[in-house]
Design an enzyme around this catalytic site. Sequence first.
Site, PDB file in Angstrom:
ATOM      1  N   GLY A 129     -11.693  20.213  18.169  1.00 50.00           N
ATOM      2  CA  GLY A 129     -11.722  22.031  19.535  1.00 50.00           C
ATOM      3  C   GLY A 129     -12.748  21.770  20.225  1.00 50.00           C
ATOM      4  O   GLY A 129     -12.957  22.850  20.995  1.00 50.00           O
ATOM      5  N   THR A 130     -12.482  20.445  21.025  1.00 42.30           N
ATOM      6  CA  THR A 130     -13.816  20.780  22.169  1.00 42.30           C
ATOM      7  C   THR A 130     -12.979  21.796  23.419  1.00 42.30           C
ATOM      8  O   THR A 130     -13.826  21.707  24.780  1.00 42.30           O
ATOM      9  CB  THR A 130     -14.162  19.380  22.499  1.00 42.30           C
ATOM     10  OG1 THR A 130     -12.609  18.257  23.176  1.00 42.30           O
ATOM     11  CG2 THR A 130     -15.090  18.419  21.336  1.00 42.30           C
ATOM     12  N   LYS A 180      10.414  25.542   8.786  1.00 41.37           N
ATOM     13  CA  LYS A 180       9.064  24.935   9.466  1.00 41.37           C
ATOM     14  C   LYS A 180      10.059  26.956  10.693  1.00 41.37           C
ATOM     15  O   LYS A 180       8.943  27.814  10.973  1.00 41.37           O
ATOM     16  CB  LYS A 180      10.205  24.211  11.142  1.00 41.37           C
ATOM     17  CG  LYS A 180       9.740  24.372  11.922  1.00 41.37           C
ATOM     18  CD  LYS A 180       9.316  23.034  12.782  1.00 41.37           C
ATOM     19  CE  LYS A 180       8.544  22.966  13.760  1.00 41.37           C
ATOM     20  NZ  LYS A 180       8.002  21.496  14.154  1.00 41.37           N
ATOM     21  N   MET A 220      -0.795  19.206  16.895  1.00 39.25           N
ATOM     22  CA  MET A 220      -1.212  17.672  16.469  1.00 39.25           C
ATOM     23  C   MET A 220       0.412  18.523  15.784  1.00 39.25           C
ATOM     24  O   MET A 220       1.161  17.756  15.115  1.00 39.25           O
ATOM     25  CB  MET A 220      -1.283  17.147  15.634  1.00 39.25           C
ATOM     26  CG  MET A 220      -2.524  16.928  16.920  1.00 39.25           C
ATOM     27  SD  MET A 220      -1.660  16.160  18.358  1.00 39.25           S
ATOM     28  CE  MET A 220      -3.871  14.721  19.066  1.00 39.25           C
ATOM     29  N   ARG A 221       1.111  19.382  16.380  1.00 39.91           N
ATOM     30  CA  ARG A 221       2.267  20.102  16.074  1.00 39.91           C
ATOM     31  C   ARG A 221       3.457  19.489  16.806  1.00 39.91           C
ATOM     32  O   ARG A 221       2.849  20.955  18.244  1.00 39.91           O
ATOM     33  CB  ARG A 221       1.940  20.415  14.801  1.00 39.91           C
ATOM     34  CG  ARG A 221       3.175  20.603  13.638  1.00 39.91           C
ATOM     35  CD  ARG A 221       2.354  22.160  12.553  1.00 39.91           C
ATOM     36  NE  ARG A 221       1.774  21.387  11.781  1.00 39.91           N
ATOM     37  CZ  ARG A 221       1.839  20.368  10.810  1.00 39.91           C
ATOM     38  NH1 ARG A 221       3.372  19.812  10.169  1.00 39.91           N
ATOM     39  NH2 ARG A 221       0.892  19.908  10.404  1.00 39.91           N
ATOM     40  N   LEU A 222       5.079  19.685  16.773  1.00 41.29           N
ATOM     41  CA  LEU A 222       5.596  20.145  17.426  1.00 41.29           C
ATOM     42  C   LEU A 222       6.150  21.891  17.614  1.00 41.29           C
ATOM     43  O   LEU A 222       6.024  21.731  16.518  1.00 41.29           O
ATOM     44  CB  LEU A 222       7.382  19.408  17.513  1.00 41.29           C
ATOM     45  CG  LEU A 222       7.262  18.493  18.267  1.00 41.29           C
ATOM     46  CD1 LEU A 222       8.701  18.084  17.841  1.00 41.29           C
ATOM     47  CD2 LEU A 222       7.576  18.382  19.897  1.00 41.29           C
ATOM     48  N   HIS A 281      -2.637  16.886  27.357  1.00 43.57           N
ATOM     49  CA  HIS A 281      -2.082  15.875  26.951  1.00 43.57           C
ATOM     50  C   HIS A 281      -3.261  14.854  27.293  1.00 43.57           C
ATOM     51  O   HIS A 281      -3.045  14.371  29.287  1.00 43.57           O
ATOM     52  CB  HIS A 281      -0.449  15.482  27.335  1.00 43.57           C
ATOM     53  CG  HIS A 281       0.026  14.422  26.295  1.00 43.57           C
ATOM     54  ND1 HIS A 281      -0.403  14.242  24.818  1.00 43.57           N
ATOM     55  CD2 HIS A 281       0.101  13.031  26.796  1.00 43.57           C
ATOM     56  CE1 HIS A 281      -0.028  12.415  24.952  1.00 43.57           C
ATOM     57  NE2 HIS A 281       0.235  12.400  25.786  1.00 43.57           N
TER      58      HIS A 281
END
Length: 192
Positions: free
Chosen positions: A12-13, A65, A90-92, A109
């Site tokens: 979480g930076t 989902k 980190m998930r679509l 990204h």
Amino acid sequence: MISLAVFASGSGTNFQSIVNATKKGELQATIKVLFCDKKEAKVIERAKAEGIPAIVLTPKEFPSKKEYEEAILTQLKELQVDWIILAGYMRLIGETLLHAYEGNIVNIHPSLLPAFPGKDAIQQAFQAKVKITGVTVHFVDEGMDTGPIIDQESIRIDEHETYESLQAKIQRIEHVLYPKTIQALVTRGHHS
Ligand code: GAR
């Protein structure tokens, strides 16, 4: 004031840099909520320390989902969130959230897209021995790191660069570029 939800999975930076920018008035928006998909993520502690509500839901608690994202969406709607800001999430993003927030989901990204999409982008660039890499902020679509690019900044990989030094360079850039880009987006209004 525009309302944001930050989605994160890890340390979480970037979340922290967005929070700090709102506190300094450099980012004129309210962070309504942190959404996290990992119960042990350090970013949850950061939200607590900042007095920002955190919603933590893991996909395995849901049959699909679709139902996972419907549960997230219900809460975002309740909080009247305008933008979804992915910061190390980190998930679509699936159809449900994409449809509800079309044009209002952005991601950061750690590469110069379209090079090195997906996981471990810094490692991918380092191993490929490219001389230039960087950071990309882009709109989110159904693909993996494929949406329209909003802004990019390049970084030179020096001769004696290590993975750690490269990661530090990337993070320094991210922590400035992301709040700045989000501010430009939210003052421009909703993208469509
Ligand atoms: C950041 O470097 C971000 O660009 C990257 O994860 C890191 C999260 O760090 N995102 C991706 O790789 C997305 N494909 P943080 O938790 O310290 O903000």
